[in-house]
Design an enzyme around this catalytic site. Structure first.
Site, mmCIF file in Angstrom:
data_model
loop_
_atom_site.group_PDB
_atom_site.id
_atom_site.type_symbol
_atom_site.label_atom_id
_atom_site.label_comp_id
_atom_site.label_asym_id
_atom_site.label_seq_id
_atom_site.Cartn_x
_atom_site.Cartn_y
_atom_site.Cartn_z
ATOM 1 N N ASN A 17 -100.176 38.620 82.628
ATOM 2 C CA ASN A 17 -99.522 39.389 83.693
ATOM 3 C C ASN A 17 -98.013 39.172 83.580
ATOM 4 O O ASN A 17 -97.512 38.102 83.913
ATOM 5 C CB ASN A 17 -100.041 38.911 85.060
ATOM 6 C CG ASN A 17 -99.299 39.542 86.219
ATOM 7 O OD1 ASN A 17 -98.580 40.519 86.048
ATOM 8 N ND2 ASN A 17 -99.492 38.992 87.410
ATOM 9 N N LYS A 19 -95.741 40.561 85.291
ATOM 10 C CA LYS A 19 -95.046 40.762 86.582
ATOM 11 C C LYS A 19 -93.826 41.672 86.353
ATOM 12 O O LYS A 19 -93.862 42.531 85.486
ATOM 13 C CB LYS A 19 -94.677 39.422 87.205
ATOM 14 C CG LYS A 19 -95.879 38.466 87.249
ATOM 15 C CD LYS A 19 -95.664 37.310 88.163
ATOM 16 C CE LYS A 19 -96.823 36.331 88.005
ATOM 17 N NZ LYS A 19 -96.869 35.359 89.076
ATOM 18 N N HIS A 101 -103.498 41.373 93.333
ATOM 19 C CA HIS A 101 -102.800 40.119 93.014
ATOM 20 C C HIS A 101 -102.220 39.558 94.308
ATOM 21 O O HIS A 101 -101.791 40.311 95.188
ATOM 22 C CB HIS A 101 -101.696 40.388 91.988
ATOM 23 C CG HIS A 101 -101.104 39.134 91.435
ATOM 24 N ND1 HIS A 101 -100.153 38.398 92.116
ATOM 25 C CD2 HIS A 101 -101.349 38.459 90.285
ATOM 26 C CE1 HIS A 101 -99.823 37.339 91.391
ATOM 27 N NE2 HIS A 101 -100.537 37.351 90.281
ATOM 28 N N GLU A 103 -99.484 38.404 95.003
ATOM 29 C CA GLU A 103 -98.123 38.880 95.317
ATOM 30 C C GLU A 103 -98.159 40.268 95.953
ATOM 31 O O GLU A 103 -97.318 40.600 96.786
ATOM 32 C CB GLU A 103 -97.256 38.850 94.039
ATOM 33 C CG GLU A 103 -96.934 37.412 93.649
ATOM 34 C CD GLU A 103 -96.699 37.179 92.165
ATOM 35 O OE1 GLU A 103 -96.511 38.148 91.408
ATOM 36 O OE2 GLU A 103 -96.721 35.995 91.758
ATOM 37 N N GLU A 176 -107.553 33.075 91.621
ATOM 38 C CA GLU A 176 -106.186 32.572 91.518
ATOM 39 C C GLU A 176 -105.793 31.911 92.830
ATOM 40 O O GLU A 176 -105.318 32.592 93.755
ATOM 41 C CB GLU A 176 -105.223 33.733 91.241
ATOM 42 C CG GLU A 176 -105.496 34.468 89.951
ATOM 43 C CD GLU A 176 -104.212 35.086 89.405
ATOM 44 O OE1 GLU A 176 -103.831 34.711 88.291
ATOM 45 O OE2 GLU A 176 -103.591 35.904 90.098
ATOM 46 N N GLY A 182 -97.598 30.085 89.678
ATOM 47 C CA GLY A 182 -96.169 29.916 89.430
ATOM 48 C C GLY A 182 -95.601 28.603 89.942
ATOM 49 O O GLY A 182 -94.385 28.437 90.010
ATOM 50 N N SER A 222 -100.930 28.694 86.850
ATOM 51 C CA SER A 222 -100.267 27.685 86.030
ATOM 52 C C SER A 222 -101.087 27.247 84.815
ATOM 53 O O SER A 222 -101.084 26.069 84.448
ATOM 54 C CB SER A 222 -99.863 26.486 86.890
ATOM 55 O OG SER A 222 -98.955 26.885 87.903
HETATM 56 C C1 PEP Z 1 -100.349 35.079 87.991
HETATM 57 O O1 PEP Z 1 -99.318 35.504 88.467
HETATM 58 O O2 PEP Z 1 -101.364 35.784 87.960
HETATM 59 C C2 PEP Z 1 -100.348 33.711 87.491
HETATM 60 C C3 PEP Z 1 -101.478 33.125 87.242
HETATM 61 O O3 PEP Z 1 -99.111 33.117 87.324
HETATM 62 P P1 PEP Z 1 -98.816 31.679 86.653
HETATM 63 O O4 PEP Z 1 -99.642 31.584 85.395
HETATM 64 O O5 PEP Z 1 -97.351 31.698 86.383
HETATM 65 O O6 PEP Z 1 -99.214 30.657 87.656
#
Ligand code: PEP
Length: 261
Positions: A17, A19, A101, A103, A176, A182, A222
């Protein structure tokens, strides 16, 4: 298929992703940097911002890597400024789309019903929705993980269940935890497995074992080359949705290698 029929192992999927990141130059360097790691043992996909779909489609032509968008409208067309429909994504050769997601849920107030409506139209249009679910830290600390995941997932399962049995069911779920996205803090493999098993049990209860056993459930939060192997080794974890590490071809390559095992 009965409960006792042997199930095919689920192929791991590593999904990047991006973003709201990228440029023509950096996209090209990123893709060319990880393509050597791609083979038919692991499915790989990338989710770029809408304006780069044409570029990404061209770079990935015949490379065995899927690409998609980070959101889709539940509407087919009309006066919905800023929205992008499934049929538009179809025209760009998109085969997967991220839906719900955290976000989008947080900054755009997307409800679980709105997310489910997007998943349905994607599936109806032949695009695999990767539906993201996950609890906040406060919800985990309050013992609400199962309730939160169920409230996010059930509307999706209920609305998409009509595709089971007609060959169009193609849901991917991404667990997630919001507190791991993040932040550099990842769920332990055991914490992730516990939630993945709960999600699979929910699919089993609502749609039966064939769907439950064949649906891929990704972990996101992460994931890095250094922790991916341990996480992907868990029985109900079928790959990862990768944010930050998907912006580095070295890190993304390392995660693809980890998924290959
Ligand atoms: C994401 O935004 O879907 C995600 C998993 O981000 P990160 O790997 O940076 O935690």
């Amino acid at each position: 298929m009965s409960e006792t029929t042997e199930q095919k192992p689920r192929k791991k999927l590593v999904a990047g992703n991006w973003k709201m990141n990228g440029s023509f130059d950096s996209n090209e360097a990123l893709i060319l940097g990880f393509l050597a790691e791609v083979d038919d043992q692991v499915d790989v996909s990338v989710f770029c911002p809408f304006p780069y779909l044409t570029q990404v489609a061209k770079l990935l032509e015949d490379q065995g890597v899927a690409y998609g968008a980070q959101d889709v409208s539940a509407k087919a067309s009309g006066a919905y400024t800023g929205e992008v429909s499934v049929s538009m994504l179809n025209e760009f050769g998109v085969t997967q789309v991220l839906v719900g997601h955290s976000e989008r849920r947080q900054y755009h107030a997307e409800s679980s019903v709105a997310v489910a409506e997007k998943a349905v139209v994607a599936m109806a249009g032949g695009i695999t929705p990767i539906v993201c679910v996950g609890e906040t830290l406060a919800e985990r600390q309050a013992g609400l993980v199962e309730a939160v995941i169920a409230s996010q997932l059930d509307p999706v399962i209920e609305r998409c269940s009509k595709f089971v049995g007609n060959g169009a069911w193609n849901l991917v779920i991404a667990y997630e935890p919001v507190w791991a996205i993040g932040t550099g803090v990842t769920a332990s493999p055991e914490q992730a497995q516990e939630v993945h098993a709960m999600i699979r049990a929910r699919l089993n209860a609502m749609l039966g074992s064939e769907v439950a056993q064949s649906t891929r459930i990704l972990y996101g939060g992460s994931v890095k080359p250094g922790n991916a192997s341990e996480i992907f080794a868990k029985v109900d974890i079928d790959g990862g949705l990768i944010g930050g590490a998907a912006l580095s071809s070295d890190e993304f390559s390392g995660i693809i290698r980890a998924a290959r095992g």
